[in-house]
Design a protein around this motif. Structure first.
Motif, PDB file in Angstrom:
ATOM      1  N   MET A   1     -10.760 -30.330  26.748  1.00  0.00           N
ATOM      2  CA  MET A   1     -10.964 -31.531  27.557  1.00  0.00           C
ATOM      3  C   MET A   1     -12.371 -31.528  28.161  1.00  0.00           C
ATOM      4  N   SER A   2     -12.922 -32.707  28.364  1.00  0.00           N
ATOM      5  CA  SER A   2     -14.279 -32.839  28.861  1.00  0.00           C
ATOM      6  C   SER A   2     -14.316 -33.007  30.371  1.00  0.00           C
ATOM      7  N   GLU A   3     -15.467 -32.685  30.960  1.00  0.00           N
ATOM      8  CA  GLU A   3     -15.656 -32.915  32.387  1.00  0.00           C
ATOM      9  C   GLU A   3     -16.030 -34.376  32.669  1.00  0.00           C
ATOM     10  N   ILE A   4     -16.264 -35.162  31.619  1.00  0.00           N
ATOM     11  CA  ILE A   4     -16.720 -36.544  31.767  1.00  0.00           C
ATOM     12  C   ILE A   4     -15.552 -37.515  31.593  1.00  0.00           C
ATOM     13  N   GLY A   5     -15.471 -38.466  32.487  1.00  0.00           N
ATOM     14  CA  GLY A   5     -14.531 -39.566  32.344  1.00  0.00           C
ATOM     15  C   GLY A   5     -15.297 -40.874  32.242  1.00  0.00           C
ATOM     16  N   VAL A   6     -14.886 -41.735  31.344  1.00  0.00           N
ATOM     17  CA  VAL A   6     -15.468 -43.075  31.220  1.00  0.00           C
ATOM     18  C   VAL A   6     -14.406 -44.092  31.588  1.00  0.00           C
ATOM     19  N   LEU A   7     -14.738 -44.953  32.523  1.00  0.00           N
ATOM     20  CA  LEU A   7     -13.813 -46.000  32.970  1.00  0.00           C
ATOM     21  C   LEU A   7     -14.442 -47.358  32.658  1.00  0.00           C
ATOM     22  N   ILE A   8     -13.800 -48.106  31.790  1.00  0.00           N
ATOM     23  CA  ILE A   8     -14.276 -49.450  31.461  1.00  0.00           C
ATOM     24  C   ILE A   8     -13.402 -50.457  32.182  1.00  0.00           C
ATOM     25  N   ALA A   9     -14.023 -51.217  33.080  1.00  0.00           N
ATOM     26  CA  ALA A   9     -13.303 -52.206  33.884  1.00  0.00           C
ATOM     27  C   ALA A   9     -13.248 -53.523  33.116  1.00  0.00           C
ATOM     28  N   ALA A  10     -12.054 -53.881  32.653  1.00  0.00           N
ATOM     29  CA  ALA A  10     -11.901 -55.076  31.815  1.00  0.00           C
ATOM     30  C   ALA A  10     -10.689 -55.901  32.227  1.00  0.00           C
ATOM     31  N   ALA A  11     -10.359 -55.864  33.510  1.00  0.00           N
ATOM     32  CA  ALA A  11      -9.161 -56.574  33.981  1.00  0.00           C
ATOM     33  C   ALA A  11      -9.478 -57.942  34.569  1.00  0.00           C
ATOM     34  N   GLY A  12     -10.780 -58.254  34.718  1.00  0.00           N
ATOM     35  CA  GLY A  12     -11.158 -59.531  35.326  1.00  0.00           C
ATOM     36  C   GLY A  12     -10.884 -60.706  34.415  1.00  0.00           C
ATOM     37  N   ARG A  13     -10.628 -61.865  35.020  1.00  0.00           N
ATOM     38  CA  ARG A  13     -10.316 -63.068  34.261  1.00  0.00           C
ATOM     39  C   ARG A  13     -11.553 -63.875  33.880  1.00  0.00           C
TER      40      ARG A  13
END
Length: 230
Positions: A1-13
């Motif tokens: 497992m990596s120490e990096i997390g990527v969060l893509i915010a795609a919940a907006g209308r």
């Protein structure tokens, strides 16, 4: 497992798009806007956990229409239901990283012209400064206006138009979200600033703009075509 997390915010209308479909699913060069955003991260040569925050009603749509486009990539898509605000949605995504993740990179799904070089620059900076945002110099003169009258002209050299990606130590941005009690926030970096912590600004990219209105699609297509030919 990596120490990096990527969060893509795609919940907006994206109400300003004046479309019946989420702006991140609109067609851009034959693929959804969100496809191009995700692909740039998947082409970035580092290992990371990927959390994609979607509107609850659009998770199945994503599974059926976008995930099949990435069959050649060996990565797990963690699909997370968003909340009533961007802050709540991002917070939901932050809670779903494994204990191995130390740093998180947060990016808007509607910024598909992102370059791998900017991701790398942001990641290298966050390992040194703990909280990082991308920003571009303001080209126009900015004035404070009240009742249609100019009140003050701001010093342009000290102004930056803020973009994503933004990157943080995971425990720091979690603490910032927990500390901020209001439902809405300008961006995740502002939550860190509320803690009294500094946010380092790296030079962003003028082409890395957010698709907000229908007029944005044409220049976005031109930029993506140019980037694909480099």
């Amino acid at each position: 497992m990596s120490e990096i997390g990527v969060l893509i915010a795609a919940a907006g209308r994206g109400k300003r798009m004046e479309k019946n479909i989420n702006k991140q699913f609109l067609n851009l060069m034959g693929k959804p806007v969100l496809y191009h955003t995700i692909k740039t991260f998947l082409d970035w040569p580092r290992d990371f956990e990927l959390n994609i925050v979607l509107h609850p009603e659009e998770i199945e749509y994503f599974k059926n229409n976008i995930m099949p486009l990435f069959l050649d990539y060996r990565i797990e898509f963690n699909l997370i239901a968003g909340g009533k605000s961007r802050k709540e949605s991002v917070n939901n995504g932050l809670k779903n990283f494994s204990d191995k993740v130390n740093y998180v990179i947060i990016h808007d799904g509607a910024r598909p012209m992102l370059k791998k070089e900017l991701i790398e620059k942001t990641y290298r900076a966050v390992k040194k400064y703990d909280a990082v945002s991308c920003g571009i110099k303001v080209k126009d003169t900015i004035k404070i206006v009240e009742n249609s009258f100019s009140k003050k002209t701001l010093a342009r050299n000290s102004l930056r138009a803020i973009q994503t990606p933004q990157a943080f130590k995971l425990d720091l941005i979690k603490k910032a979200h927990k500390n901020y009690k209001k439902d809405k926030a300008l961006d995740d970096a502002s939550l860190v600033e509320e803690l009294g912590e500094k946010v380092y600004i790296v030079a962003g990219d003028y082409n890395n703009f957010k698709i907000t209105t229908p007029e944005d699609l044409k220049p976005a297509e031109i930029i993506l075509k140019e980037q694909s030919n480099v």
